[in-house]
Scaffold this active site. Structure first.
Site, PDB file in Angstrom:
ATOM      1  N   HIS A  15       0.733  -1.266   0.099  1.00 55.92           N
ATOM      2  CA  HIS A  15       0.003  -0.063  -0.044  1.00 55.92           C
ATOM      3  C   HIS A  15       0.829   1.325  -0.005  1.00 55.92           C
ATOM      4  O   HIS A  15       0.212   2.242  -0.388  1.00 55.92           O
ATOM      5  CB  HIS A  15      -0.988   0.022   1.152  1.00 55.92           C
ATOM      6  CG  HIS A  15      -0.379   0.322   2.517  1.00 55.92           C
ATOM      7  ND1 HIS A  15      -0.024  -0.694   3.410  1.00 55.92           N
ATOM      8  CD2 HIS A  15      -0.052   1.533   3.169  1.00 55.92           C
ATOM      9  CE1 HIS A  15       0.283  -0.177   4.391  1.00 55.92           C
ATOM     10  NE2 HIS A  15       0.429   1.125   4.368  1.00 55.92           N
ATOM     11  N   ASP A  23      23.274  15.154  13.205  1.00 61.32           N
ATOM     12  CA  ASP A  23      22.689  13.977  14.125  1.00 61.32           C
ATOM     13  C   ASP A  23      23.985  12.878  14.238  1.00 61.32           C
ATOM     14  O   ASP A  23      24.090  11.664  14.632  1.00 61.32           O
ATOM     15  CB  ASP A  23      21.538  13.340  13.921  1.00 61.32           C
ATOM     16  CG  ASP A  23      21.435  12.846  12.437  1.00 61.32           C
ATOM     17  OD1 ASP A  23      22.439  13.110  11.810  1.00 61.32           O
ATOM     18  OD2 ASP A  23      20.315  12.738  12.097  1.00 61.32           O
ATOM     19  N   ASN A  33      17.570  11.459  12.235  1.00 60.49           N
ATOM     20  CA  ASN A  33      16.749  12.535  12.173  1.00 60.49           C
ATOM     21  C   ASN A  33      16.512  13.164  10.701  1.00 60.49           C
ATOM     22  O   ASN A  33      17.733  13.448  10.130  1.00 60.49           O
ATOM     23  CB  ASN A  33      17.187  13.847  13.059  1.00 60.49           C
ATOM     24  CG  ASN A  33      16.005  14.802  13.214  1.00 60.49           C
ATOM     25  OD1 ASN A  33      16.005  15.648  12.149  1.00 60.49           O
ATOM     26  ND2 ASN A  33      15.475  14.898  14.449  1.00 60.49           N
ATOM     27  N   ASP A  51      -0.009  -7.499   1.794  1.00 55.08           N
ATOM     28  CA  ASP A  51       0.511  -6.079   1.603  1.00 55.08           C
ATOM     29  C   ASP A  51       1.918  -6.204   1.756  1.00 55.08           C
ATOM     30  O   ASP A  51       2.406  -5.867   2.752  1.00 55.08           O
ATOM     31  CB  ASP A  51      -0.174  -5.586   2.603  1.00 55.08           C
ATOM     32  CG  ASP A  51      -0.100  -4.024   2.766  1.00 55.08           C
ATOM     33  OD1 ASP A  51       0.444  -3.702   1.669  1.00 55.08           O
ATOM     34  OD2 ASP A  51      -0.301  -3.276   3.694  1.00 55.08           O
ATOM     35  N   ARG A  76      17.637  17.027  10.599  1.00 53.61           N
ATOM     36  CA  ARG A  76      18.867  17.744  10.957  1.00 53.61           C
ATOM     37  C   ARG A  76      20.211  16.987  10.274  1.00 53.61           C
ATOM     38  O   ARG A  76      20.176  15.865   9.940  1.00 53.61           O
ATOM     39  CB  ARG A  76      18.981  17.368  12.503  1.00 53.61           C
ATOM     40  CG  ARG A  76      18.212  18.395  13.329  1.00 53.61           C
ATOM     41  CD  ARG A  76      17.918  17.860  14.698  1.00 53.61           C
ATOM     42  NE  ARG A  76      19.474  17.768  15.262  1.00 53.61           N
ATOM     43  CZ  ARG A  76      19.735  17.620  16.571  1.00 53.61           C
ATOM     44  NH1 ARG A  76      18.724  16.934  17.212  1.00 53.61           N
ATOM     45  NH2 ARG A  76      20.887  17.395  16.956  1.00 53.61           N
ATOM     46  N   SER A  78       4.230   2.567   8.110  1.00 57.42           N
ATOM     47  CA  SER A  78       3.661   1.591   7.294  1.00 57.42           C
ATOM     48  C   SER A  78       4.949   1.061   6.215  1.00 57.42           C
ATOM     49  O   SER A  78       5.704   1.972   6.028  1.00 57.42           O
ATOM     50  CB  SER A  78       2.756   2.111   6.323  1.00 57.42           C
ATOM     51  OG  SER A  78       1.351   2.293   7.240  1.00 57.42           O
TER      52      SER A  78
END
Length: 360
Positions: free
Chosen positions: A162, A184, A178, A210, A181, A311
């Protein structure tokens, strides 16, 4: 004996063998092809990482012979010196097959029990991918990161169908911490997608099958912070329903139902529950298909789960010092709602008929 079985047997023997390379001192060594090198962790040896990512199983014997020793079950290999690197392309082979320990699933971070969602630390999940989508009205903008995935070879990312079916999906970023940023400490790799392989029985809007694989336009350079996760190809994992195990899930998804996505990579540990219990939880939802091709994980009281934006991300099971992907984030009710576990596509149900063929 098949090639895969031979490789597994070969790698399984490594831990019982004395070092196969000649070690002149604690640091210096001689590679299997008689080049000068130094004993280093495989994750920081670029020549052998390049060999592994481009030649897969074909590189196994050379890698086995390159082992200097083991430290805490982590392989220390004879890494050729800079002047020897032109000789790294010794082996032939371009098939992409599932990697096996110790060439996958290794995290730089010791993971203790996570009792609640928390930010991940640098190097914890080097296979986690953020999926980038174009803004339909302004394609020139930076990607919109709204799904996850996992690196399973140097050219393939495993995700949810999906997510893959959305036309605007065009790029993946692997190894980030991150998303906004640059200070990091992460050194992410961002590569565009060459093709999307969606399970042939997946129907848009239906929760069955899926699962999808993204093939990238070029090889992902493995490094200390960019590394593939292992697939559960061994029999003891294929035949396991994983009930009462506590795998991890990580991603940049929303921290609350319909909330904004997180800039920081977040992680949480959730218990796998029985499919019977899960089916009862979703009994009133006709669209929920809880079959043996999915697994469910979460707490009865809710509060800890994957959410929107996660997801397609991996459900990751630690076995000793190796992480295996046993699930793909598929769907849930709201976000960590009480009484509704997260539902994950079961990776072992799709290994032979979809994942492995799609990687060739």
């Amino acid at each position: 004996m098949t090639g895969s079985k031979m490789l597994f047997a070969c790698l399984a023997l490594i831990a019982f063998l004395h070092p196969l390379v000649h070690v002149a001192s604690a640091q210096e060594c001689t590679t299997p092809n008689n080049k000068a090198g130094k004993c280093l962790g495989i994750r920081v040896c670029k020549p052998l990482l390049e060999m592994l990512q481009t030649q897969g199983h074909a590189a196994a014997d050379f890698l086995r012979q390159s082992v200097c020793k083991y430290e805490n079950n982590n392989p220390i290999v004879c890494c050729p010196n800079e002047e020897s690197r032109e000789d790294r392309g010794i082996l032939v082979g371009n098939e992409y097959e599932p990697l096996r320990p110790p060439h996958c699933g290794f995290s730089n971070v010791s993971h203790t029990r996570v009792v609640g969602g928390k930010p991940a630390v640098l190097g914890a999940w080097p296979w986690i991918a953020a999926l980038g989508f174009r803004y339909p009205r302004n394609p020139a903008l930076e990607p919109l990161w709204k799904c996850g995935g996992s690196l399973i070879s140097s050219r393939h990312v495993l995700t949810a169908a999906h997510c893959a079916e959305i036309n605007e999906l065009y790029v993946v970023r692997i190894g980030d911490l991150n998303l906004v940023r640059n200070d990091d400490g992460a050194h992410p790799v961002q590569i565009e997608i060459e093709s999307k392989i969606i399970h042939p029985d997946y129907i848009s809007g239906v929760t069955k099958h899926d699962i999808a694989i993204l093939k990238l336009v070029e090889e992902v350079p493995f490094s200390e912070y960019v590394y593939p996760i292992c697939l559960p190809v061994e029999d003891n994992l294929r035949n396991n329903n994983f009930e009462r195990y506590y795998p991890f899930v990580a991603g940049w998804g929303s921290l609350a139902h319909h909330g904004p996505g997180s800039d920081d990579l977040m992680e949480v540990q959730v218990p796998v529950i029985s499919n019977t219990e899960c089916k009862n939880s979703y009994a009133r939802f006709a669209a929920a298909h809880v079959t043996d091709t999915v697994l469910c994980a979460g707490y009865t009281q809710g509060g800890k789960d994957a959410c929107q934006g996660d997801s397609g991300g991996p459900l990751m099971l630690p076995k000793k010092f190796t992480f295996y992907q046993i699930g793909v984030v598929s769907y849930g009710h709201k976000c960590a709602a009480a009484g509704y576990p997260g539902v994950y596509t079961r990776v072992t149900s799709y290994l032979d008929d979809f994942i492995l063929p799609a990687m060739q």
